[in-house]
Design a protein around this motif. Structure first.
Motif, PDB file in Angstrom:
ATOM      1  N   UNK A 231      -3.053  -5.542  -4.160  1.00 41.03           N
ATOM      2  CA  UNK A 231      -2.230  -4.563  -3.450  1.00 41.03           C
ATOM      3  C   UNK A 231      -1.057  -5.249  -2.743  1.00 41.03           C
ATOM      4  N   UNK A 232       0.079  -4.573  -2.742  1.00 42.15           N
ATOM      5  CA  UNK A 232       1.306  -5.177  -2.211  1.00 42.15           C
ATOM      6  C   UNK A 232       2.095  -4.142  -1.412  1.00 42.15           C
ATOM      7  N   UNK A 233       2.719  -4.595  -0.346  1.00 41.18           N
ATOM      8  CA  UNK A 233       3.755  -3.829   0.346  1.00 41.18           C
ATOM      9  C   UNK A 233       4.979  -4.722   0.388  1.00 41.18           C
ATOM     10  N   UNK A 234       6.061  -4.279  -0.251  1.00 35.99           N
ATOM     11  CA  UNK A 234       7.234  -5.152  -0.343  1.00 35.99           C
ATOM     12  C   UNK A 234       8.490  -4.420   0.116  1.00 35.99           C
ATOM     13  N   UNK A 235       9.373  -5.213   0.730  1.00 35.47           N
ATOM     14  CA  UNK A 235      10.646  -4.674   1.226  1.00 35.47           C
ATOM     15  C   UNK A 235      11.572  -4.430   0.035  1.00 35.47           C
ATOM     16  N   UNK A 236      12.118  -3.223  -0.030  1.00 37.26           N
ATOM     17  CA  UNK A 236      13.025  -2.888  -1.137  1.00 37.26           C
ATOM     18  C   UNK A 236      14.185  -3.860  -1.225  1.00 37.26           C
TER      19      UNK A 236
END
Length: 407
Positions: A396-401
């Motif tokens: 799972x990842x949360x990345x800045x656009x």
């Protein structure tokens, strides 16, 4: 340079019905998966609904064997709410005068097995090319990960998903190996596909599937294989209830802010609430949900997160990794693309006039999927089936656009 994110939506449906083929009295019927790569037109009829109509499915299966006269095709569609023009308009067939030809990207079970057999060795070569740049790749993210385990998880996303999958799809299209969308119009652009289910073909460890949903200036992604579906993660848990933020009542933007706050050093609920600018009620709901799915944990030192989180200031490092991998993807294609094309010359759709480039989206997924398997075995990227990894089959990842915006 990191190009703007090209969002590729893969819609998937499975059906069994009158259009299924019988293999024998005692054999189970042949079933299919259908979907699109790209963005479908708004409104109806949708390409998915058209493909999943029993009569249309029967027509497609006939076209995989031979072209049909328009009269024959019309008879097959006589019970359907779709005529020949609708089938052609959805990109499922191509009309040449009074004759109808296959146009959809179709793969039989045998086609998929052949692709898997041929792609394994090519995936090994691609992985070796990437591993040849291992020192440079790991050096590029040296300051972004505190431990080896964190670095491997980060590179699973940067190398496996962002570079080989997303950028790989862009490269293969730009270089002419892969066709652009076969159906385009105002606000939509897609390629339809249809695959026979092949239950005896394992996809475990073929890390090739990303699911994405934007949350403000960040995006939630899961990336992994298709053996461990469904994923109990974000955004996957939201797909079942697209009209709302999710069955748990959690807002995706709130979840993003909480994770960013924890990543920035917030360890107590008070500090998280302050940094995320959330009320106590919304914070409690969000943190409880994130704890439930394993994204957040609480220890003696307070709250920590267990996902890959890529900040906007990582863009130079991301660009470096993507550039290194893209160079090797280019080298691989120059060396092996023609050879692979010759080895797959017997694919069903090719015999009915569908260009190889239209099928290459699926073929490339097998190649880089195997490459990711070998990269995980080689220790460059994390192994989502390792005993020490908490999310089975995916990361799972949360990345800045911002990391994918043009420089």
């Amino acid at each position: 340079m990191i190009k703007g994110f090209t969002h590729v939506t893969i819609a998937l449906a499975m059906s069994i019905g009158a259009a299924a083929c019988a293999r024998g009295v005692d054999a189970p019927p042949v079933t299919f998966q259908t979907g699109i790569v790209g963005t479908a037109p708004a409104g109806t009829p949708s390409p998915m609904a058209t493909m999943n109509d029993a009569a249309v499915r029967s027509l497609i299966l006939q076209l995989t064997k031979r072209p049909l006269a328009a009269g024959e095709a019309a008879k097959i569609l006589s019970t359907a709410p779709y005529d020949i023009a609708a089938v052609v308009g959805a990109g499922l067939a191509r009309r040449d005068g009074d004759t109808l030809h296959l146009a959809v990207s179709f793969l039989s079970a045998d086609d998929q097995k052949l692709i898997a057999i041929r792609s394994r060795g090519y995936g090994r070569e691609l992985a070796d090319l990437v591993l040849a740049r291992r020192t440079e790749i790991e050096s590029a993210v040296e300051t972004l990960a505190a431990t080896e385990a964190e670095r491997r998880a980060l590179l699973f996303f940067l190398v496996g998903c962002l570079a080989l999958d997303w950028e790989g799809l862009e490269y293969t299209q730009q270089a002419g190996y892969r066709a652009a969308a076969t159906v385009t119009g105002p606000g939509f652009s897609y390629t339809p596909w249809m695959k026979e289910n092949a239950p005896d073909l394992s996809r475990r460890g073929l890390y090739w599937g990303s699911h994405n949903r934007a949350a403000g200036d960040h995006t939630f992604t899961t990336f992994g294989d298709h053996d461990a579906l469904p994923r109990r993660a974000l955004p996957d848990l939201l797909f079942a209830n697209a009209a709302s933020s999710g069955s748990a009542g959690v807002d995706l933007a709130d979840a993003s802010r909480v994770l960013q706050a924890i990543d920035a050093g917030a360890r107590s609920l008070d500090r998280i609430a302050e940094m995320a600018a959330l009320t106590d009620a919304r914070l409690a709901t969000t943190v409880t949900f994130l704890e439930t799915i394993g994204y957040v944990g609480r220890g003696d030192a307070g709250y920590t997160h267990h996902i890959v989180l890529v900040r906007g200031d990582a863009r130079p490092a991301v660009a470096k990794v993507v550039g290194l991998v893209r160079d090797q993807v280019s080298v691989w294609h120059e060396r092996r693309a023609s050879e692979l094309r010759r080895e797959l010359a017997t694919l069903t759709a090719l015999g009915q006039g569908v260009p190889f480039e239209v099928l290459y989206t699926d073929i490339w997924h097998y190649v880089f999927g195997f490459a990711n398997l070998f990269l995980a075995e080689g220790g460059l990227i994390t192994d989502p089936y390792a005993d020490t990894w908490r999310f089975r089959g995916f990361v799972p990842v949360l990345w800045a656009n911002q990391i994918r915006e043009p420089s």
